[in-house]
Scaffold this motif. Structure first.
Motif, PDB file in Angstrom:
ATOM      1  N   MET A   1       0.843  -1.231   0.061  1.00 11.81           N
ATOM      2  CA  MET A   1      -0.150  -0.004  -0.061  1.00 11.81           C
ATOM      3  C   MET A   1       0.809   0.966  -0.105  1.00 11.81           C
ATOM      4  SD  MET A   1      -3.566  -0.397   2.147  1.00 11.81           S
ATOM      5  CE  MET A   1      -3.271  -1.697   3.220  1.00 11.81           C
ATOM      6  N   ILE A   2       0.314   2.149  -0.461  1.00 12.36           N
ATOM      7  CA  ILE A   2       0.862   3.608  -0.561  1.00 12.36           C
ATOM      8  C   ILE A   2       0.161   4.519   0.240  1.00 12.36           C
ATOM      9  CG2 ILE A   2       1.525   5.454  -2.152  1.00 12.36           C
ATOM     10  CD1 ILE A   2       1.283   3.343  -4.483  1.00 12.36           C
ATOM     11  N   PHE A   3       0.887   5.227   1.046  1.00 14.63           N
ATOM     12  CA  PHE A   3       0.314   6.318   2.117  1.00 14.63           C
ATOM     13  C   PHE A   3       0.743   7.856   1.664  1.00 14.63           C
ATOM     14  CE2 PHE A   3       0.405   2.243   4.226  1.00 14.63           C
ATOM     15  CZ  PHE A   3      -0.765   2.069   4.717  1.00 14.63           C
ATOM     16  N   VAL A   4      -0.329   8.308   1.704  1.00 13.73           N
ATOM     17  CA  VAL A   4       0.159   9.928   1.583  1.00 13.73           C
ATOM     18  C   VAL A   4      -0.520  10.949   2.610  1.00 13.73           C
ATOM     19  CG1 VAL A   4      -0.514  11.829  -0.393  1.00 13.73           C
ATOM     20  CG2 VAL A   4      -0.462   9.606  -1.254  1.00 13.73           C
ATOM     21  N   VAL A   5       0.248  11.697   2.980  1.00 12.35           N
ATOM     22  CA  VAL A   5       0.037  12.707   4.143  1.00 12.35           C
ATOM     23  C   VAL A   5       0.131  14.099   3.595  1.00 12.35           C
ATOM     24  CG1 VAL A   5       0.473  13.543   6.301  1.00 12.35           C
ATOM     25  CG2 VAL A   5       1.074  11.247   5.944  1.00 12.35           C
ATOM     26  N   GLU A   6      -1.155  14.839   3.796  1.00 12.37           N
ATOM     27  CA  GLU A   6      -1.043  16.017   3.267  1.00 12.37           C
ATOM     28  C   GLU A   6      -1.419  17.034   3.929  1.00 12.37           C
ATOM     29  OE1 GLU A   6      -3.125  15.197  -1.548  1.00 12.37           O
ATOM     30  OE2 GLU A   6      -4.466  15.569   0.247  1.00 12.37           O
ATOM     31  N   VAL A   7      -0.493  18.083   4.176  1.00 14.56           N
ATOM     32  CA  VAL A   7      -0.701  19.238   4.925  1.00 14.56           C
ATOM     33  C   VAL A   7      -1.019  20.474   4.337  1.00 14.56           C
ATOM     34  CG1 VAL A   7       0.393  20.623   7.013  1.00 14.56           C
ATOM     35  CG2 VAL A   7       1.119  18.148   6.575  1.00 14.56           C
ATOM     36  N   PRO A   8      -2.425  20.858   4.211  1.00 18.00           N
ATOM     37  CA  PRO A   8      -3.136  21.970   3.739  1.00 18.00           C
ATOM     38  C   PRO A   8      -2.639  23.388   4.286  1.00 18.00           C
ATOM     39  CG  PRO A   8      -4.617  20.887   4.671  1.00 18.00           C
ATOM     40  CD  PRO A   8      -3.572  20.070   5.110  1.00 18.00           C
ATOM     41  N   HIS A   9      -2.555  24.290   3.492  1.00 16.26           N
ATOM     42  CA  HIS A   9      -2.491  25.872   3.984  1.00 16.26           C
ATOM     43  C   HIS A   9      -3.566  26.101   4.938  1.00 16.26           C
ATOM     44  CE1 HIS A   9       0.707  27.230   1.720  1.00 16.26           C
ATOM     45  NE2 HIS A   9       0.505  26.417   0.693  1.00 16.26           N
ATOM     46  N   VAL A  10      -4.854  25.730   4.750  1.00 13.07           N
ATOM     47  CA  VAL A  10      -6.091  25.804   5.584  1.00 13.07           C
ATOM     48  C   VAL A  10      -6.720  24.581   5.774  1.00 13.07           C
ATOM     49  CG1 VAL A  10      -8.456  27.160   5.464  1.00 13.07           C
ATOM     50  CG2 VAL A  10      -6.541  28.051   4.205  1.00 13.07           C
ATOM     51  N   GLY A  11      -6.797  24.340   7.069  1.00 14.01           N
ATOM     52  CA  GLY A  11      -7.553  22.882   7.580  1.00 14.01           C
ATOM     53  C   GLY A  11      -6.487  22.140   8.197  1.00 14.01           C
ATOM     54  N   GLU A  12      -7.057  20.895   8.492  1.00 14.01           N
ATOM     55  CA  GLU A  12      -6.177  19.991   9.147  1.00 14.01           C
ATOM     56  C   GLU A  12      -5.418  18.991   8.127  1.00 14.01           C
ATOM     57  OE1 GLU A  12      -5.932  19.721  12.568  1.00 14.01           O
ATOM     58  OE2 GLU A  12      -7.318  21.461  12.662  1.00 14.01           O
ATOM     59  N   ALA A  13      -4.396  18.478   8.653  1.00 15.34           N
ATOM     60  CA  ALA A  13      -3.567  17.649   7.884  1.00 15.34           C
ATOM     61  C   ALA A  13      -4.468  16.415   7.859  1.00 15.34           C
ATOM     62  CB  ALA A  13      -2.307  17.409   8.417  1.00 15.34           C
ATOM     63  N   HIS A  14      -4.313  15.590   6.501  1.00 20.70           N
ATOM     64  CA  HIS A  14      -5.028  14.240   6.517  1.00 20.70           C
ATOM     65  C   HIS A  14      -4.200  13.365   5.672  1.00 20.70           C
ATOM     66  CE1 HIS A  14      -6.101  16.896   3.043  1.00 20.70           C
ATOM     67  NE2 HIS A  14      -6.083  15.691   2.254  1.00 20.70           N
ATOM     68  N   ALA A  15      -4.449  12.032   5.913  1.00 17.45           N
ATOM     69  CA  ALA A  15      -3.765  10.887   5.245  1.00 17.45           C
ATOM     70  C   ALA A  15      -4.757  10.091   4.276  1.00 17.45           C
ATOM     71  CB  ALA A  15      -2.866  10.207   6.308  1.00 17.45           C
ATOM     72  N   TRP A  16      -4.403   9.448   3.527  1.00 14.54           N
ATOM     73  CA  TRP A  16      -5.031   8.531   2.725  1.00 14.54           C
ATOM     74  C   TRP A  16      -4.201   7.501   2.155  1.00 14.54           C
ATOM     75  CZ3 TRP A  16      -3.857   9.128  -2.617  1.00 14.54           C
ATOM     76  CH2 TRP A  16      -3.483  10.306  -3.179  1.00 14.54           C
ATOM     77  N   PHE A  17      -4.490   6.377   1.524  1.00 18.79           N
ATOM     78  CA  PHE A  17      -3.919   5.182   0.984  1.00 18.79           C
ATOM     79  C   PHE A  17      -4.264   4.964  -0.415  1.00 18.79           C
ATOM     80  CE2 PHE A  17      -7.656   3.238   2.114  1.00 18.79           C
ATOM     81  CZ  PHE A  17      -7.370   1.899   1.318  1.00 18.79           C
ATOM     82  N   ALA A  18      -3.623   4.272  -1.018  1.00 18.56           N
ATOM     83  CA  ALA A  18      -3.834   3.681  -2.395  1.00 18.56           C
ATOM     84  C   ALA A  18      -3.280   2.256  -2.467  1.00 18.56           C
ATOM     85  CB  ALA A  18      -3.417   4.421  -3.621  1.00 18.56           C
ATOM     86  N   PHE A  19      -3.849   1.323  -3.216  1.00 15.43           N
ATOM     87  CA  PHE A  19      -3.583   0.030  -3.127  1.00 15.43           C
ATOM     88  C   PHE A  19      -2.178  -0.138  -3.887  1.00 15.43           C
ATOM     89  CE2 PHE A  19      -7.656  -0.663  -2.078  1.00 15.43           C
ATOM     90  CZ  PHE A  19      -7.708  -1.451  -1.014  1.00 15.43           C
ATOM     91  N   ASP A  20      -2.106   0.761  -4.954  1.00 15.15           N
ATOM     92  CA  ASP A  20      -1.031   0.591  -6.002  1.00 15.15           C
ATOM     93  C   ASP A  20      -1.001   1.763  -6.839  1.00 15.15           C
ATOM     94  OD1 ASP A  20      -3.197   0.260  -7.863  1.00 15.15           O
ATOM     95  OD2 ASP A  20      -2.947  -2.005  -8.060  1.00 15.15           O
ATOM     96  N   GLY A  21      -0.313   1.542  -7.967  1.00 10.74           N
ATOM     97  CA  GLY A  21       0.057   2.620  -8.645  1.00 10.74           C
ATOM     98  C   GLY A  21      -1.312   3.193  -9.531  1.00 10.74           C
ATOM     99  N   GLU A  22      -1.975   2.380 -10.015  1.00  9.59           N
ATOM    100  CA  GLU A  22      -3.159   2.510 -10.851  1.00  9.59           C
ATOM    101  C   GLU A  22      -4.390   3.205  -9.835  1.00  9.59           C
ATOM    102  OE1 GLU A  22      -3.952   2.233 -14.010  1.00  9.59           O
ATOM    103  OE2 GLU A  22      -2.023   1.534 -14.577  1.00  9.59           O
ATOM    104  N   ASP A  23      -4.343   2.808  -8.541  1.00 10.13           N
ATOM    105  CA  ASP A  23      -5.425   3.205  -7.646  1.00 10.13           C
ATOM    106  C   ASP A  23      -4.694   4.565  -7.127  1.00 10.13           C
ATOM    107  OD1 ASP A  23      -7.462   3.339  -5.768  1.00 10.13           O
ATOM    108  OD2 ASP A  23      -6.256   2.614  -4.109  1.00 10.13           O
ATOM    109  N   LEU A  24      -3.501   4.816  -7.155  1.00  9.11           N
ATOM    110  CA  LEU A  24      -2.818   6.230  -6.713  1.00  9.11           C
ATOM    111  C   LEU A  24      -3.335   7.240  -7.766  1.00  9.11           C
ATOM    112  CD1 LEU A  24      -1.134   7.747  -4.876  1.00  9.11           C
ATOM    113  CD2 LEU A  24       0.877   7.049  -6.259  1.00  9.11           C
ATOM    114  N   LEU A  25      -3.119   6.926  -9.314  1.00  9.40           N
ATOM    115  CA  LEU A  25      -3.627   7.681 -10.187  1.00  9.40           C
ATOM    116  C   LEU A  25      -5.035   7.982 -10.193  1.00  9.40           C
ATOM    117  CD1 LEU A  25      -2.876   9.155 -12.848  1.00  9.40           C
ATOM    118  CD2 LEU A  25      -3.325   7.119 -13.992  1.00  9.40           C
ATOM    119  N   SER A  26      -5.899   6.958  -9.883  1.00  8.32           N
ATOM    120  CA  SER A  26      -7.300   7.378  -9.779  1.00  8.32           C
ATOM    121  C   SER A  26      -7.609   8.403  -8.781  1.00  8.32           C
ATOM    122  CB  SER A  26      -7.988   5.833  -9.570  1.00  8.32           C
ATOM    123  OG  SER A  26      -8.138   5.531  -8.284  1.00  8.32           O
ATOM    124  N   LYS A  27      -6.941   8.383  -7.609  1.00 10.97           N
ATOM    125  CA  LYS A  27      -7.254   9.257  -6.365  1.00 10.97           C
ATOM    126  C   LYS A  27      -6.669  10.606  -6.722  1.00 10.97           C
ATOM    127  CE  LYS A  27      -7.882   5.536  -3.457  1.00 10.97           C
ATOM    128  NZ  LYS A  27      -7.771   4.534  -2.271  1.00 10.97           N
TER     129      LYS A  27
END
Length: 169
Positions: A1-27
């Motif tokens: 699995m691939i995990f992404v942590v995003e820290v926006p300028h406004v709002g709270e940090a959040h994390a999400w995942f993708a199963f693989d490269g194709e799923d990552l692209l779709s997200k």
């Protein structure tokens, strides 16, 4: 699995995942200015001609799609060609391979800017495997030691818990 942590300028940090490269692209494509095929694509010159309804090698094709004709002349009609607009020149296809993960990473990094006017994210981290993500929350990534980064750490930890990568203690 691939995990992404995003820290926006406004709002709270959040994390999400993708199963693989194709799923990552779709997200990644959700909310992006570019289409999925602009972020990452692989096609042959023959397939590109078919998409626009042109006959390879014809005079009309040479007039209407000269770039495709140059690709076909240089690499043949059936050589796999790669497109990744955030990594390569916009609209460029090349025979050198591009990994879907690299194309997605470049698209995500294009959202990071020091000020909100430059992009929606202040910072971003990608972990390419469960062990990388677990090591990151166990103090192996200085990303989480910055001011206010505890929220990003918490977001990743919650994502790992929800997917049973971590056991709640």
């Amino acid at each position: 699995m691939i995990f992404v942590v995003e820290v926006p300028h406004v709002g709270e940090a959040h994390a999400w995942f993708a199963f693989d490269g194709e799923d990552l692209l779709s997200k990644v494509v959700v909310g992006d200015a570019l289409s999925a095929w602009e972020i990452y694509d692989t096609a042959t010159a023959r397939e590109l001609f078919a998409l626009v309804g042109e006959v390879p090698g014809s005079e009309q094709a040479r007039d209407t799609v000269p770039g495709m004709c140059r690709l076909a002349d240089a690499y043949g009609l059936d050589t796999p060609l790669y497109r990744a607009d955030y990594l390569l020149e916009r609209g460029c296809y090349q025979p050198e391979g591009v990994r879907i993960e690299a194309a997605c990473e470049a698209a995500l990094n294009a959202r990071v800017a020091p000020a909100p006017t430059g992009g929606p994210l202040k910072d971003l981290r990608i972990y390419w495997s469960e062990p990388q993500a677990v090591l990151a929350i166990e103090g192996q990534d200085p990303f989480f030691s910055g001011e206010g980064q505890w929220r990003a750490l918490h977001a990743l930890r919650e994502q790992l818990l929800s997917l049973d990568v971590l056991a709640e203690n």
